[in-house]
Structure formats: C-alpha cells, structure tokens
Design an enzyme around this catalytic site. Structure first.
Site, PDB file in Angstrom:
ATOM      1  N   GLU A 271       0.777  -1.043  -0.004  1.00 27.71           N
ATOM      2  CA  GLU A 271      -0.127   0.016   0.130  1.00 27.71           C
ATOM      3  C   GLU A 271       0.735   1.201   0.107  1.00 27.71           C
ATOM      4  O   GLU A 271       0.490   2.347   0.571  1.00 27.71           O
ATOM      5  CB  GLU A 271      -0.869   0.016   1.045  1.00 27.71           C
ATOM      6  CG  GLU A 271      -0.279   0.217   2.484  1.00 27.71           C
ATOM      7  CD  GLU A 271       0.067  -1.389   3.205  1.00 27.71           C
ATOM      8  OE1 GLU A 271       0.234  -1.217   4.473  1.00 27.71           O
ATOM      9  OE2 GLU A 271      -0.030  -2.334   2.553  1.00 27.71           O
ATOM     10  N   GLU A 303      -5.878  -2.541  -0.929  1.00 26.79           N
ATOM     11  CA  GLU A 303      -4.801  -1.799  -0.909  1.00 26.79           C
ATOM     12  C   GLU A 303      -5.361  -0.202  -0.932  1.00 26.79           C
ATOM     13  O   GLU A 303      -4.624   0.757  -0.352  1.00 26.79           O
ATOM     14  CB  GLU A 303      -3.886  -1.764  -1.939  1.00 26.79           C
ATOM     15  CG  GLU A 303      -3.165  -3.148  -2.044  1.00 26.79           C
ATOM     16  CD  GLU A 303      -2.653  -3.624  -0.775  1.00 26.79           C
ATOM     17  OE1 GLU A 303      -2.041  -2.784  -0.241  1.00 26.79           O
ATOM     18  OE2 GLU A 303      -2.745  -4.762  -0.377  1.00 26.79           O
ATOM     19  N   HIS A 306      -6.223   1.283   2.373  1.00 32.50           N
ATOM     20  CA  HIS A 306      -4.899   1.369   3.135  1.00 32.50           C
ATOM     21  C   HIS A 306      -4.565   2.947   2.988  1.00 32.50           C
ATOM     22  O   HIS A 306      -4.085   3.314   3.759  1.00 32.50           O
ATOM     23  CB  HIS A 306      -3.887   0.530   2.922  1.00 32.50           C
ATOM     24  CG  HIS A 306      -3.680  -0.591   3.638  1.00 32.50           C
ATOM     25  ND1 HIS A 306      -3.516  -0.695   4.771  1.00 32.50           N
ATOM     26  CD2 HIS A 306      -3.695  -2.177   3.073  1.00 32.50           C
ATOM     27  CE1 HIS A 306      -3.620  -2.032   5.342  1.00 32.50           C
ATOM     28  NE2 HIS A 306      -3.521  -2.752   4.123  1.00 32.50           N
ATOM     29  N   GLU A 325      -4.281  -4.226   8.880  1.00 33.12           N
ATOM     30  CA  GLU A 325      -4.685  -5.396   7.789  1.00 33.12           C
ATOM     31  C   GLU A 325      -6.060  -5.811   7.837  1.00 33.12           C
ATOM     32  O   GLU A 325      -6.669  -5.902   6.825  1.00 33.12           O
ATOM     33  CB  GLU A 325      -3.584  -6.524   7.897  1.00 33.12           C
ATOM     34  CG  GLU A 325      -2.017  -5.838   7.580  1.00 33.12           C
ATOM     35  CD  GLU A 325      -1.984  -5.357   6.374  1.00 33.12           C
ATOM     36  OE1 GLU A 325      -2.693  -5.370   5.169  1.00 33.12           O
ATOM     37  OE2 GLU A 325      -1.159  -4.880   6.086  1.00 33.12           O
TER      38      GLU A 325
END
Length: 850
Positions: A271, A303, A306, A325
């Site tokens: 990310e 991603e 993130h 996560e």
C-alpha cells in the site's frame, strides 16, 4: 538488523523529523546505487541516537556541518548520531545494494528484451536499504525524492513529478535524466516507494468527493502490456474510491493513484501511498479461474482502503499491524459485496479468509489479535492469519454487534480526528464507543487480547410431532485457550422446497455468551431438515451440525440455493476432518460427490485445495495411493462432464493434472498437452501447458529435454519460473540434490526462482526421494536463518520442512532440533513449531481414517 520496541519508543521521545530529501543515482552499474539523504529533525539538546542505513559503503556523514568519520559511526546497519542540537541537519552519502530478494530496491532483468526493472518494498524495515532513515512508523515526515536513471525509463514515486531533466550518461554510455518529485504529505517511511524502468502505462482520471481531479495510471513491463486489462482495474478503482469516500467521510488523501504490477514480488500487493505495487501474476497472460479474478479485485480494494487506514492514519507501533490489515481486509470485502459485481464476496471470505484464520488460530504459535511485538523479528513473522483474517472476522462480528452505520460513524470520527497522525487501538475503539453507545472494553479484552477459536454446537429436543421443545447453543474451548466469548450470530433453519432446493425458512439473530445459551425464541418451531448455527457467517467460531442436519448436509449440500450457507456447511465438514473428528475419506467423498454442482468459482478453488490436502496429509497412508488415483479419475470425469469453456471445466482439468499418477492418467495428460485429445472448451494456453508438462515430469514421463524445449517456446520470466519448478520436480536423486544445492547451499537465487524451485522440489509421488534431506534440513536452517534476509530464510525454513514425511521419525528429529535451538531464535522456533504441528495433525487424522 533488529530494532526493539523500546529502542523505537526512546527514539520517538527524542526526535521530531521535519523532512527528508533523498537523491538516488541509479546509473552506476548492476550492483550498487548511490544514495544521498538530507534529514532535518529536532531533538533534545545534547542527546544521542542513531539513524538506520543498510549500506555497502558509507562515503560521508555530516551532522550540523561537522564531518563524522564513517569508520567511527557507521557499521553497515546503523549510523550513530552523537551530541545532537535542538535543530539538526544530517547528510548521509552511501552506496546501497540492489536486492534480488523482493526487499529494499529489487532489481530484475526481463529475459524477453534485456530491460532492467526496479521497485521498492519497504514493509516492515527496508526503506533503510535505500536511504538513511529513522525506520519506525511513528516518526512520520515529508519525503522529497530526486532520482537519476536512464532517460528511456519511467520513474514513479508517491508524488507527482515534473518532466525529467537531462543529466549526463549511464555507466554503459546511454543518456541519463533526473526526475524531481514533489514533497509527500506526512507519511511513514515504510509506505514511501520508488519504481523505475521502462514500464509502460495506461492512464485515466477520476474526480474525488472534494472536486479534485485524481490522475490514475496502471503500469506493467513492456513485455506484459498486451495482457493488461487496465479498464477493468480502473473500473474497480472508481467503484472503490466512491465507496470509501462516502463511508469514511474523508476525500482521498493523496494527489494521484498509480497501480504498478512488478516482477518477483513477494506479497500480493503493498500500500505505498499513491503508488501501490502488485504481484505481476495479477496480469493474466493465460486464462485463470474466476476466483483469481475476484481475488485480484479484493486485493485492489484492500490496498485502496489502506490509503486511509494505514497511510493517512498510521499505527504508532507494529503491535497494531493487525488493525491496519484487518480493517483493509474487512472493508475490501464489504466494498466488493456492496459496490462491485462481486456480490458473493462474503462467501469467498468465509472459505478463504476464515479458513486461514481457523488454521492459524489452532497452531501452537497462535497469539492474541493484539500481539506482543517486541522487535522487528516479531512483526515479520506476524503477517499471518491472525493479523489478517481473524482480525477481519472479528471486525465483521463487531460491526454486527454495534451496527454497520454506527461502526462507520465511528470510523468517520476517527479519520476526522487523527488524519496524518499515528494512533493506537484505543483511539479507534473510543470513537466506536461514542458512535454506538456500546462499552467495548470487555469486548476488546475477550476478543483482541486472548487467543484460540471456540466451537459452537446446537442442542435441542423435539416432541413426537417434531416440534422443538428446547434449544441451546453450546460453546466450548480447548484447554490451552479456555476463553469463552460473546458472539453475535444468526441461527438459520433450512428445508427443501418443492424443487428440492434447500432454502432458509426461518432466521433468528441473537447474542450468544457463556458455555450454554438457551434460545427460547426457537421453541415451538418445527424441526427443519438442517439447523445452521452462524448463518450469514457473522461470528468467528467453528460450528458443528446436529446428527440430523449432518445427514441432510451429506445428501443435499449441493442443493442449497445460496452459496454462503453451503460454504458454511462444507467448512464445518473440513474443520471436523482437520480436527480428526471424522474420517478423511468421508470428506474426500463429500467433495467429489458435490463439487460438480458447485457454481461459485472461489468455492470450487478452495474445495480442490482442501481435497488435495486431505489426500496428501489426512488419508491413512496405506490407502493414500488408491484413494488419490480414484480421485484423479473422478476429477477427469468432472472435467469432461463440465460445460465446455466453463470455469469449473478449467479448474477440474488443472486439478486432474496435478493428481495424475497412473499410466492411463498420464496418457490423458499427455493427450491434452499434445492436442491429441483436448476436452471441448479447453484452450491449452501457455500456462496450462506448463502445468500439464510438470505433471508429466513428476510422473516420470517427461524429463529435462522436454523442459528445455518448452522453455525455448516460452522464454519469458514466467516461463523461466515454470521451468525452474519443473526441473526441481524431476523424480530422481541427482535432480533433487541439484535443487537442494541451489536452494540451500548457494545464496544467489532470486526470491521468485527460489519459491518456484521449492514448489517443484516438494512435488513428488515417491516420498522416499525426500528422506535424504531431513537431516540436511535440520543441519542447515540455523545458518540459513542467520545469514539470509527474512523473506529468503522464511521461504526455505517453511518450504523445505519435511512435511510430507508424516512419521514419528520426523517428529523426533524436529523435537531434537527444537531442544538444541532453545530460545536462541524465537522466530525460527515459531516457524518450525508450526510445521511440526502439521505433522501432528496429519497423524491424528490418519489414525481416525484407518
């Protein structure tokens, strides 16, 4: 190379980092590059500290205008900084090493055209391999990069860049240019990035919720651009942007969004702020199962999430890695289900993510979701099923408990309060408490600070008319992890309709707590054909079926109208097989009898993996060959019976190839490869050719000559990896010796080649080929762990463990090694213990299967 949490805490108390200016020269040859870092930072007057820099040679260290002797202050990993001023400027000039391990600045040469491609991978502690840096997430700063590289390259980083400026020549005489990037916002060093080489791009744009135009681009190597489906990626990206900006109440925080598919990547993706890197296998040069396309979509959305959770707001220390996560994993599945074509993504989540979580949570190394992270070694082995999948599962349950809108309201408050800062778990929980009115302290203690998975079972009585007179949900835990937890879950009743389909006829959602939870709301209901605890998969727990429901599931699992309840029933059967509660052969029969009717690609994919594991590890050894041969025959029948060109046909054909062992089965594989007898609808593309050929290699039908001929046909990076795997799979003692020498004795294999060779080395029909390597394994791995980078060492330690030799002798040798190792290397010990547990579980299941 290690950094302790206490060192990081002490350094954070001393410093405030104001800016980095990083100048990189990538024109100096194949081994090293020049890195010059100028860091401006404030400190406590008179204090001393260190900056991280993994170097080949340090040429210059200047602190506040004073030259320091590199021989005195630099050891190749850290540079000591004595007698700091209140305001400081540090200059470090050094040569850094290119890597071939997927860490730091990875260098790859494309065999198709000889072009060089570079990319960085910095999580957890590897930005220090590219520039001098205070390598910890809570010392955020701005970063301004200037990069000199061959003029025909493209250079991409977190921020936008102006047109490159001509800058002399490279070592081989070609022209060079310098790219000057805009400073980044305040970010952590592990999400900075540099990608360089003759990458090609497809470009687009979108409008963010605050009206800005956000440039979009998708990059890949020149030789892969013909396969890049950029419009699909852009479509998913736009859907994700709109969903997240609405849910988070915060516009996209960066100025651009690049997605780059890079070679020899270790993970699925990373990310990096505004410049996300992905594993290159997500560029599909051959047909792949729909499940793989869905997995790419989830990764793209993961991603993107993130960018807010991880990059905009970042954990203070790695003990909250799970929250980064888990949040991204939960949100990516939610976004896929609610904003994209992948409306069945919670089914995939139940099969893939929760299956991973349950496996990890039953290992001897299981740990609380909020793990104790004492140093970098701890965090590097905690990229596991607890950090990702269990955490996401528990978040899903939390959302069910507090309410989705209340959860998102708390998240919006969290982003509004903490943007560009570092946080801890309590910061998020306090906002969720304020939004929902729920006290989350007890929830956090039970779910985040304890380990292990509970098991739920229904217990009920009926009268002579089949009417339920009592209904109780029983909850158990194992002795090692005895915590009994609260669950928010649903109970579903299923009966067959007039067409024979199993449909839900009643649903009750409730809170379950304690060892026994009475459910009076179900008293008076007619007993259905099947009772399903945790319907809709809200809770994190293993479930078991009552005897009548179990009989229904065996006979009618394929008759569920919806994929999620079918998946939950199959997952329960799989758990029972792995736990040694039911014979493995029963699970083989269940899968083979029902998978032909399955319509969900991800479910098929997971069931085929679980079938392979059952046949490899859990079936009684004396019956393994016969059952495996029969399963391969059935898989071929399923492939021939499947709809021509269907996803199921492709998956069954691949699975048959991987299991084929007998002469007649290898004949069928060869006939497909040569085109003599190809099932209607199957296209034997290049990647399928490699799979079929490797099956014939493992079976002893093909050898080195056929591998070399296929590599000549496919002289690409992917072809090279496939050839390396097939060569390591040759079923001869000399071939295994050669593979071992390349993997363990030599130290120059790139990460992707090593990974492919390990998969080939361990792919055998005759397990005795691996017996000579057991002692060599235990004699080697301590040195491997001490001398290789983390990624390379972990591949070897886990991948070459003799897991196929499920004997008492393997356990005894493992125990002897662990006894000698003691507490010398906790991370290595953990990996070996996890592998040992696989042997114990296999032997337990094999005993039940006899």
């Amino acid at each position: 190379m290690n950094l302790t949490r206490e060192e990081a805490r002490t350094r954070a108390e001393l410093l405030t980092v104001r800016s980095y200016e990083v100048t990189l020269d990538l024109t100096r040859g194949e081994r090293v590059f020049r890195s010059t870092t100028v860091v401006a930072f404030d400190a406590q007057q008179g204090a001393s500290t260190f900056i991280d820099a993994v170097t080949d040679t340090v040429h210059r260290v200047e602190l506040n205008g004073v030259e320091l002797d590199p021989a005195d202050v630099a050891d190749g990993v850290r540079i000591q900084l004595p007698s700091l001023a209140a305001g400081n400027v540090l200059v470090v000039e050094a040569d850094m090493l290119y890597m071939n391990t997927g860490e730091g600045l990875h260098r790859f040469t494309d065999p198709v055209d000889g072009e060089v491609y570079l990319y960085t991978q910095f999580e957890v502690p590897d930005s220090r391999r590219v520039f001098a840096v205070f390598e910890q997430p809570d010392l955020k700063s701005t970063f301004r990069f200037a990069v000199t590289a061959p003029s025909h390259w493209d250079v991409i980083s977190n921020s936008a860049t102006h047109e490159p400026v001509q800058a002399g020549s490279v070592a081989d005489g070609g022209a060079a240019s310098t790219w000057y990037f805009e400073p980044t916002p305040l970010i952590s060093s592990y999400v900075t990035a540099l990608i360089a080489g003759p990458y090609q791009a497809v470009r687009s744009e979108l409008t963010s919720s605050d009206g800005r135009t956000i440039p979009l681009a998708v990059f890949a190597r020149k030789s892969l651009m013909q396969y890049l489906d950029a419009e699909n990626i852009f479509a998913l990206t736009r859907q994700g942007f709109a969903f997240y900006e609405e849910q988070f109440g915060t516009p996209y925080p960066f100025g651009k969004y690049d997605q780059l598919f890079v070679p020899e990547f270790n993970a699925g993706a990373m990310e990096n702020a505004g410049a996300v890197t992905f594993v290159e296998t997500y560029v599909f040069r051959s047909r792949v199962p729909d499940a793989t396309v869905e997995r790419r979509a989830i990764t793209i959305l993961h991603e993107l999430a993130h960018m807010w959770f991880g990059d905009l707001v970042t954990m203070r220390w790695w003990n909250d890695l799970w929250l980064n996560e888990s949040f991204a994993e939960f949100m990516s599945t939610l976004a896929a289900a609610e904003a994209t074509e992948f409306t069945q993504s919670w089914t995939t989540f139940a099969m893939l993510e929760k299956g991973w979580a349950y496996r990890q949570d039953q290992l001897p190394s299981t740990h609380p979701i909020v793990a104790q992270i004492n140093d970098l070694e701890d965090v590097q082995v905690n990229f596991d099923g607890i950090t990702y999948a269990k955490g996401a599962s528990v978040l899903k349950q939390l959302v069910a408990w507090v309410g989705q809108e209340e959860f998102m309201q708390g998240v919006r408050r969290y982003f509004a309060k903490h943007s560009w800062k570092n946080t801890e778990l309590v910061d998020l929980l306090s906002e969720l408490e304020a939004a929902s009115g729920r006290d989350l302290k007890a929830w956090s203690a039970l779910w985040l600070e304890t380990a292990g998975v509970n098991t739920l079972r229904p217990e009920f009585q009926t009268d002579d008319d089949g009417v339920i007179t009592s209904f109780t949900i029983l909850q158990t835990a194992i002795e090692a992890f005895p915590t009994i937890r609260p669950h928010r879950l649903a109970v579903g009743f299923y009966d067959q309709d007039d067409d024979g389909a199993l449909i839900r006829v009643h649903r009750l959602e409730l809170d379950v707590d304690g060892e026994r939870t009475d459910v009076p709301e179900l008293v008076g209901q007619k007993q259905p054909a099947l009772v399903l605890l945790n319907d809709d998969d809200l809770a994190y727990a293993k479930i078991r079926l009552d005897p009548a429901s179990l009989r229904t599931s065996v006979q009618h699992v394929k008759d569920f109208r919806d994929s999620l309840p079918r998946t939950l029933v199959l997952a329960s059967a799989w758990d029972a097989t792995r736990d040694g509660e039911t014979p493995a052969r029963n699970y083989v029969e269940l899968v083979l009898q029902n998978i032909g009717a399955e319509s969900d690609s991800s479910v098929i994919l997971v069931l085929l993996r679980q079938l392979a594991s059952t046949l490899t590890f859990y079936v009684a050894p004396e019956d393994r060959e016969a059952m495996g041969d029969a399963a391969a025959d059935t898989l071929l029948e399923l492939a021939l019976a499947a709809g021509p060109g269907s996803d199921a046909q492709l998956q069954f054909t691949r699975a048959f190839s991987s299991h084929a062992r007998t002469s007649s089965q290898l004949d069928a594989v060869e006939a497909i490869l040569t085109g003599e007898r190809v099932p209607e609808g199957i296209t034997v593309d290049q990647d399928l050719r490699w799979e079929l050929l490797t099956s014939l290699v493992v079976g002893g039908r093909y050898g080195a000559e056929e591998i070399e001929a296929e590599l000549a046909r496919d002289s690409t990076a992917t072809g090279g990896l496939a050839a390396a795997s097939a060569t390591a799979a040759l079923p001869t003692a000399p071939a295994k010796d050669a593979a071992w020498a390349a993997l363990v004795d030599a130290t120059d294999l790139p990460n992707a080649t090593q990974r492919s060779m390990i998969s080939g080395f361990t792919r055998v029909h005759d397990r005795s080929l691996l017996e000579p390597f057991v002692e060599r394994y235990f004699a080697s791995i301590q040195d491997v762990w001490a001398t290789r980078t983390h990624e390379i060492a972990q591949q070897i330690v886990v991948g070459l463990y003799p897991s196929l030799l499920t004997t008492q002798d393997t356990l005894d040798r493992t125990d002897a090694f662990l006894s000698g190792l003691g507490d010398a290397s906790p991370s290595l010990r953990r990996l070996v213990l996890e592998s040992r547990d696989g042997i114990v579980r296999a032997r337990t299941a094999q005993a039940v299967d006899r």
